[in-house]
Design an enzyme around this catalytic site. Sequence first.
Site, PDB file in Angstrom:
ATOM      1  N   LEU A 136       0.835  -1.193   0.000  1.00 56.57           N
ATOM      2  CA  LEU A 136       0.000   0.000   0.000  1.00 56.57           C
ATOM      3  C   LEU A 136       0.867   1.238   0.000  1.00 56.57           C
ATOM      4  CD1 LEU A 136      -2.979  -0.794   2.367  1.00 56.57           C
ATOM      5  CD2 LEU A 136      -2.467  -1.619   0.072  1.00 56.57           C
TER       6      LEU A 136
ATOM      7  N   GLY B 102       1.016  -5.249   1.116  1.00 56.17           N
ATOM      8  CA  GLY B 102      -0.004  -5.253   0.067  1.00 56.17           C
ATOM      9  C   GLY B 102       0.486  -5.896  -1.226  1.00 56.17           C
TER      10      GLY B 102
ATOM     11  N   ASN C 169       4.162  -7.874   6.478  1.00 51.22           N
ATOM     12  CA  ASN C 169       5.001  -7.308   7.543  1.00 51.22           C
ATOM     13  C   ASN C 169       4.314  -6.180   8.307  1.00 51.22           C
ATOM     14  OD1 ASN C 169       5.067  -5.722   5.189  1.00 51.22           O
ATOM     15  ND2 ASN C 169       6.946  -4.717   5.812  1.00 51.22           N
ATOM     16  N   GLU C 170       2.977  -6.124   8.246  1.00 50.32           N
ATOM     17  CA  GLU C 170       2.251  -4.980   8.827  1.00 50.32           C
ATOM     18  C   GLU C 170       2.650  -4.678  10.264  1.00 50.32           C
ATOM     19  OE1 GLU C 170       1.051  -7.023   6.680  1.00 50.32           O
ATOM     20  OE2 GLU C 170      -0.178  -5.912   5.264  1.00 50.32           O
TER      21      GLU C 170
HETATM   22  C1  LIG Z   1      -7.678  -3.706  16.145  1.00 50.08           C
HETATM   23  C2  LIG Z   1      -7.500  -3.323  14.739  1.00 50.08           C
HETATM   24  C3  LIG Z   1      -8.274  -4.132  13.831  1.00 50.08           C
HETATM   25  C4  LIG Z   1      -8.319  -3.950  12.545  1.00 50.08           C
HETATM   26  C5  LIG Z   1      -7.479  -2.963  11.865  1.00 50.08           C
HETATM   27  C6  LIG Z   1      -8.185  -2.355  10.773  1.00 50.08           C
HETATM   28  C7  LIG Z   1      -7.565  -2.037   9.693  1.00 50.08           C
HETATM   29  C8  LIG Z   1      -6.118  -2.355   9.398  1.00 50.08           C
HETATM   30  C9  LIG Z   1      -5.254  -1.185   9.366  1.00 50.08           C
HETATM   31  C10 LIG Z   1      -4.250  -1.055   8.573  1.00 50.08           C
HETATM   32  C11 LIG Z   1      -3.852  -2.053   7.551  1.00 50.08           C
HETATM   33  C12 LIG Z   1      -3.122  -1.383   6.439  1.00 50.08           C
HETATM   34  C13 LIG Z   1      -2.417  -2.373   5.606  1.00 50.08           C
HETATM   35  C14 LIG Z   1      -1.274  -2.044   5.017  1.00 50.08           C
HETATM   36  C15 LIG Z   1      -0.537  -2.958   4.157  1.00 50.08           C
HETATM   37  C16 LIG Z   1       0.631  -2.328   3.457  1.00 50.08           C
HETATM   38  O1  LIG Z   1       0.888  -2.663   2.346  1.00 50.08           O
HETATM   39  S1  LIG Z   1       1.528  -1.140   4.270  1.00 50.08           S
HETATM   40  C17 LIG Z   1       2.967  -0.882   3.260  1.00 50.08           C
HETATM   41  C18 LIG Z   1       4.052  -1.772   3.711  1.00 50.08           C
HETATM   42  N1  LIG Z   1       5.170  -1.674   2.829  1.00 50.08           N
HETATM   43  C19 LIG Z   1       6.422  -1.774   3.248  1.00 50.08           C
HETATM   44  O2  LIG Z   1       6.685  -1.960   4.401  1.00 50.08           O
HETATM   45  C20 LIG Z   1       7.508  -1.619   2.214  1.00 50.08           C
HETATM   46  C21 LIG Z   1       8.304  -0.405   2.454  1.00 50.08           C
HETATM   47  N2  LIG Z   1       9.322  -0.231   1.425  1.00 50.08           N
HETATM   48  C22 LIG Z   1      10.465  -0.940   1.417  1.00 50.08           C
HETATM   49  O3  LIG Z   1      10.700  -1.810   2.227  1.00 50.08           O
HETATM   50  C23 LIG Z   1      11.445  -0.599   0.350  1.00 50.08           C
HETATM   51  O4  LIG Z   1      11.105   0.646  -0.176  1.00 50.08           O
HETATM   52  C24 LIG Z   1      11.496  -1.620  -0.807  1.00 50.08           C
HETATM   53  C25 LIG Z   1      12.134  -2.932  -0.313  1.00 50.08           C
HETATM   54  C26 LIG Z   1      10.120  -1.901  -1.385  1.00 50.08           C
HETATM   55  C27 LIG Z   1      12.384  -1.050  -1.930  1.00 50.08           C
HETATM   56  O5  LIG Z   1      13.630  -0.670  -1.400  1.00 50.08           O
HETATM   57  P1  LIG Z   1      14.589   0.314  -2.231  1.00 50.08           P
HETATM   58  O6  LIG Z   1      14.704  -0.142  -3.615  1.00 50.08           O
HETATM   59  O7  LIG Z   1      15.823   0.461  -1.423  1.00 50.08           O
HETATM   60  O8  LIG Z   1      13.767   1.694  -2.307  1.00 50.08           O
HETATM   61  P2  LIG Z   1      13.601   2.789  -1.153  1.00 50.08           P
HETATM   62  O9  LIG Z   1      13.325   2.141   0.142  1.00 50.08           O
HETATM   63  O10 LIG Z   1      14.757   3.725  -1.223  1.00 50.08           O
HETATM   64  O11 LIG Z   1      12.261   3.525  -1.620  1.00 50.08           O
HETATM   65  C28 LIG Z   1      12.245   4.412  -2.738  1.00 50.08           C
HETATM   66  C29 LIG Z   1      11.228   5.480  -2.455  1.00 50.08           C
HETATM   67  O12 LIG Z   1       9.936   4.867  -2.358  1.00 50.08           O
HETATM   68  C30 LIG Z   1       9.334   5.215  -1.106  1.00 50.08           C
HETATM   69  N3  LIG Z   1       8.495   4.099  -0.653  1.00 50.08           N
HETATM   70  C31 LIG Z   1       8.896   2.844  -0.414  1.00 50.08           C
HETATM   71  N4  LIG Z   1       7.857   2.083  -0.047  1.00 50.08           N
HETATM   72  C32 LIG Z   1       6.770   2.864  -0.065  1.00 50.08           C
HETATM   73  C33 LIG Z   1       5.397   2.653   0.215  1.00 50.08           C
HETATM   74  N5  LIG Z   1       4.899   1.461   0.589  1.00 50.08           N
HETATM   75  N6  LIG Z   1       4.564   3.693   0.108  1.00 50.08           N
HETATM   76  C34 LIG Z   1       5.010   4.911  -0.268  1.00 50.08           C
HETATM   77  N7  LIG Z   1       6.318   5.184  -0.545  1.00 50.08           N
HETATM   78  C35 LIG Z   1       7.179   4.164  -0.447  1.00 50.08           C
HETATM   79  C36 LIG Z   1      10.513   5.490  -0.198  1.00 50.08           C
HETATM   80  O13 LIG Z   1      10.114   6.282   0.873  1.00 50.08           O
HETATM   81  C37 LIG Z   1      11.465   6.191  -1.141  1.00 50.08           C
HETATM   82  O14 LIG Z   1      10.982   7.509  -1.283  1.00 50.08           O
HETATM   83  P3  LIG Z   1      11.986   8.731  -1.493  1.00 50.08           P
HETATM   84  O15 LIG Z   1      12.617   8.482  -2.851  1.00 50.08           O
HETATM   85  O16 LIG Z   1      12.990   8.681  -0.385  1.00 50.08           O
HETATM   86  O17 LIG Z   1      11.124   9.938  -1.440  1.00 50.08           O
END
Ligand SMILES: CC/C=C\C/C=C\C/C=C\CC/C=C/CC(=O)SCCNC(=O)CCNC(=O)[C@H](O)C(C)(C)COP(=O)(O)OP(=O)(O)OC[C@H]1O[C@@H](n2cnc3c(N)ncnc32)[C@H](O)[C@@H]1OP(=O)(O)O
Length: 302
Positions: free
Chosen positions: A108, A153, A177-178
């Site tokens: 996401l 996501g 990994n949430e």
């Molecule tokens: C009691 C409660 C009950 C119920 C709850 C109710 C609801 C539930 C609530 C919430 C659920 C929500 C669910 C969410 C699911 C998701 O998908 S959350 C997203 C999780 N994603 C991640 O953790 C991945 C994060 N990213 C990375 O690990 C790395 O970026 C990746 C390995 C993908 C790539 O690495 P690399 O090539 O080194 O790139 P960078 O890390 O340098 O990233 C480049 C730029 O991109 C930006 N970025 C990375 N990931 C995201 C992202 N997911 N969203 C937006 N932007 C992202 C990063 O910041 C860099 O930006 P920059 O260039 O520095 O500006």
Amino acid sequence: MALTAVVRIPTRALLRPWARLRDSALGWMEPVGGVEVSTQRFGSQRVLVEPASAAGVAVMTFKNPPVNSLSLELLTELVINLEKLENDKTFRGVVLTSDCPGIFSAGLDLTEICGRNPAHYAEYWKAVQEMWLRLYLSNLMLVAAINGACPAGGCLMSLTCDYRVMADNPKYAIGLNETLLGIVAPFWFKDTLVNTIGHRASERALQLGLLFPPTEALQVGMVDRLVPEDQVQSTALSVLAQWMAIPDHARQLTKNMMRKPTADGLLKKRDEDIQNFVSFISRDSIQKSLQMYLAKLRQKKG
Ligand SMILES: CC/C=C\C/C=C\C/C=C\CC/C=C/CC(=O)SCCNC(=O)CCNC(=O)[C@H](O)C(C)(C)COP(=O)(O)OP(=O)(O)OC[C@H]1O[C@@H](n2cnc3c(N)ncnc32)[C@H](O)[C@@H]1OP(=O)(O)O
């Protein structure tokens, strides 16, 4: 000779409240009953669809650089292109893959769930639900060609597919990994995982927010096959060729029988799920966690 087909796009697809489509991004769409497109290559700004050389198969490539995060626009385009393929009865199978080197999808888009207002969270979550429902219940055979990192996501999207081929590169990892972000995978993320790897493995993976490197992902059953990086797409296509040997009606009914009860779990309480998400994500403590996580990602380079 170029192969062409007429694809009918139901107007109702244009009327969904979450589908605030940007016409510039979706040049092929017209708000009329249907539109004629070439099946040689189509798609939209962030989702490219190309027929493969095998009849009845398309490759859907996500291109939302830098990390294929699932922005509202990408989700919207994905669903519309999927619907377009489903309406064109010449297609039976689709390979889902990425155009971003080393990344299938970062999951996401954190900028959609951080620092916005409740109305935006609700609209975004509805689009996430729609993506999951459409992929999970698709009559098409879907194979994920996971050619890079596949967290959260991104993992969910691949778990909706009927088969997963992953690049055998220890730099890549896949998982929900949430919890590492201080958030909770919703019940339908959890159900999709349980249906794939079983209850005990899911319980552990979800609590610890495990991101599995390819070998472990294969062991736990999160992916079905590992291949060298340059063979991910070709292997996905050959898997599809095997699946194509099964009569569609029998396979589709079987898929529906296996998946409908899980999808119904969300369909029965979609609005409640949106409300839960909005109230959870709007909490100050959750917003702080997300801001810190985003800041860490951004600092990584510096
Ligand atoms: C009691 C409660 C009950 C119920 C709850 C109710 C609801 C539930 C609530 C919430 C659920 C929500 C669910 C969410 C699911 C998701 O998908 S959350 C997203 C999780 N994603 C991640 O953790 C991945 C994060 N990213 C990375 O690990 C790395 O970026 C990746 C390995 C993908 C790539 O690495 P690399 O090539 O080194 O790139 P960078 O890390 O340098 O990233 C480049 C730029 O991109 C930006 N970025 C990375 N990931 C995201 C992202 N997911 N969203 C937006 N932007 C992202 C990063 O910041 C860099 O930006 P920059 O260039 O520095 O500006």
